[in-house]
Write a protein that holds these residues in place. Sequence first.
Motif, PDB file in Angstrom:
ATOM      1  N   THR A  17       0.841  -1.199   0.000  1.00 37.48           N
ATOM      2  CA  THR A  17       0.000   0.000   0.000  1.00 37.48           C
ATOM      3  C   THR A  17       0.877   1.250   0.000  1.00 37.48           C
ATOM      4  O   THR A  17       0.667   2.174  -0.784  1.00 37.48           O
ATOM      5  N   TYR A  18       1.876   1.260   0.867  1.00 35.76           N
ATOM      6  CA  TYR A  18       2.787   2.396   0.947  1.00 35.76           C
ATOM      7  C   TYR A  18       3.572   2.561  -0.350  1.00 35.76           C
ATOM      8  O   TYR A  18       3.705   3.673  -0.882  1.00 35.76           O
ATOM      9  N   ALA A  19       4.105   1.452  -0.883  1.00 34.32           N
ATOM     10  CA  ALA A  19       4.949   1.512  -2.083  1.00 34.32           C
ATOM     11  C   ALA A  19       4.167   2.027  -3.286  1.00 34.32           C
ATOM     12  O   ALA A  19       4.686   2.827  -4.076  1.00 34.32           O
ATOM     13  N   PHE A  20       2.917   1.591  -3.447  1.00 32.54           N
ATOM     14  CA  PHE A  20       2.124   2.065  -4.586  1.00 32.54           C
ATOM     15  C   PHE A  20       1.754   3.537  -4.432  1.00 32.54           C
ATOM     16  O   PHE A  20       1.745   4.284  -5.411  1.00 32.54           O
ATOM     17  N   LYS A  21       1.461   3.960  -3.216  1.00 36.90           N
ATOM     18  CA  LYS A  21       1.188   5.384  -2.996  1.00 36.90           C
ATOM     19  C   LYS A  21       2.444   6.201  -3.267  1.00 36.90           C
ATOM     20  O   LYS A  21       2.377   7.293  -3.821  1.00 36.90           O
ATOM     21  N   SER A  26       0.925  10.094  -4.485  1.00 39.97           N
ATOM     22  CA  SER A  26      -0.285  10.598  -3.838  1.00 39.97           C
ATOM     23  C   SER A  26      -0.375  10.153  -2.392  1.00 39.97           C
ATOM     24  O   SER A  26      -1.401   9.696  -1.937  1.00 39.97           O
ATOM     25  N   GLN A  27       0.716  10.277  -1.639  1.00 34.50           N
ATOM     26  CA  GLN A  27       0.679   9.893  -0.241  1.00 34.50           C
ATOM     27  C   GLN A  27      -0.261  10.777   0.574  1.00 34.50           C
ATOM     28  O   GLN A  27      -0.809  10.344   1.570  1.00 34.50           O
ATOM     29  N   GLU A 134      10.100   5.505   6.498  1.00 33.03           N
ATOM     30  CA  GLU A 134       9.380   4.963   7.638  1.00 33.03           C
ATOM     31  C   GLU A 134       7.887   5.158   7.425  1.00 33.03           C
ATOM     32  O   GLU A 134       7.455   6.224   7.006  1.00 33.03           O
ATOM     33  N   ASN A 135       7.130   4.106   7.694  1.00 35.51           N
ATOM     34  CA  ASN A 135       5.681   4.157   7.551  1.00 35.51           C
ATOM     35  C   ASN A 135       5.056   3.453   8.748  1.00 35.51           C
ATOM     36  O   ASN A 135       5.214   2.245   8.903  1.00 35.51           O
ATOM     37  N   ASN A 136       4.388   4.209   9.594  1.00 36.33           N
ATOM     38  CA  ASN A 136       3.752   3.661  10.800  1.00 36.33           C
ATOM     39  C   ASN A 136       4.730   2.852  11.640  1.00 36.33           C
ATOM     40  O   ASN A 136       4.395   1.800  12.165  1.00 36.33           O
ATOM     41  N   VAL A 143      15.619  -0.585  -2.486  1.00 33.04           N
ATOM     42  CA  VAL A 143      16.753  -0.882  -3.348  1.00 33.04           C
ATOM     43  C   VAL A 143      16.383  -0.677  -4.814  1.00 33.04           C
ATOM     44  O   VAL A 143      17.226  -0.811  -5.687  1.00 33.04           O
ATOM     45  N   ASP A 144      15.129  -0.370  -5.068  1.00 32.04           N
ATOM     46  CA  ASP A 144      14.619  -0.069  -6.404  1.00 32.04           C
ATOM     47  C   ASP A 144      13.326   0.718  -6.200  1.00 32.04           C
ATOM     48  O   ASP A 144      12.928   0.993  -5.073  1.00 32.04           O
ATOM     49  N   LYS A 145      12.637   1.045  -7.288  1.00 30.46           N
ATOM     50  CA  LYS A 145      11.404   1.826  -7.160  1.00 30.46           C
ATOM     51  C   LYS A 145      10.334   1.096  -6.356  1.00 30.46           C
ATOM     52  O   LYS A 145       9.563   1.717  -5.637  1.00 30.46           O
ATOM     53  N   LEU A 146      10.267  -0.210  -6.510  1.00 30.98           N
ATOM     54  CA  LEU A 146       9.196  -0.978  -5.869  1.00 30.98           C
ATOM     55  C   LEU A 146       9.702  -2.057  -4.917  1.00 30.98           C
ATOM     56  O   LEU A 146       8.921  -2.667  -4.208  1.00 30.98           O
TER      57      LEU A 146
END
Length: 185
Positions: A17-21, A26-27, A134-136, A143-146
């Motif tokens: 969820t975090y990576a796609f946002k 659009s975070q 950091e997320n929650n 190490v890459d975009k995704l």
Amino acid sequence: MVKTININEKDYLAYTTYAFKRLSGSQQQKGAAFIKTVAIWCILAIAFMFMFRINSISLSSFHWPSAALTTLPFMAFIIVYFVNMHKLQKSSIPNENGMILGEKTIEFKSEGIIEIGSLSKCFYKWESIGSLEENNGDIYLFVDKLIALIIPARYFSSDVEKEELKTIVRTNTGDHIFRHGRLEN
């Protein structure tokens, strides 16, 4: 520093969820903001329709059933879209005790990061770290975009230990991490 962690389905879903946002940029745009945006566009569309009927700008002459019928396919599309996205996310969960989910040991050395799992052993040079985010409370070393190393918050005994890890990453990546990504606290 050596961390032994166990990535579960919940950790992975939070990460994706975090990576796609992060990818979409659009975070800040979350559920309530999305609904607000849709409502504003609906109001603007109705106002635009009224502009072409200047001589009869009364709500009593507006044909609400036609407006509802016109809106229905768009709402159905939005619902189907979100249901399919949820199904896609659920079906893309990796295998339990595979390459991503399951127990692994992450060792931070001066040469780089070694990740050892039941099916793999990976070495990442410090230059491969694009960003530490950091997320929650969870730490993601991209190490890459995704693709990122996931370290859930529950595996830090304290905030001091988490800051120690961030310091190790900052020290070994130099300003490289600032050129290719963002370092967030």
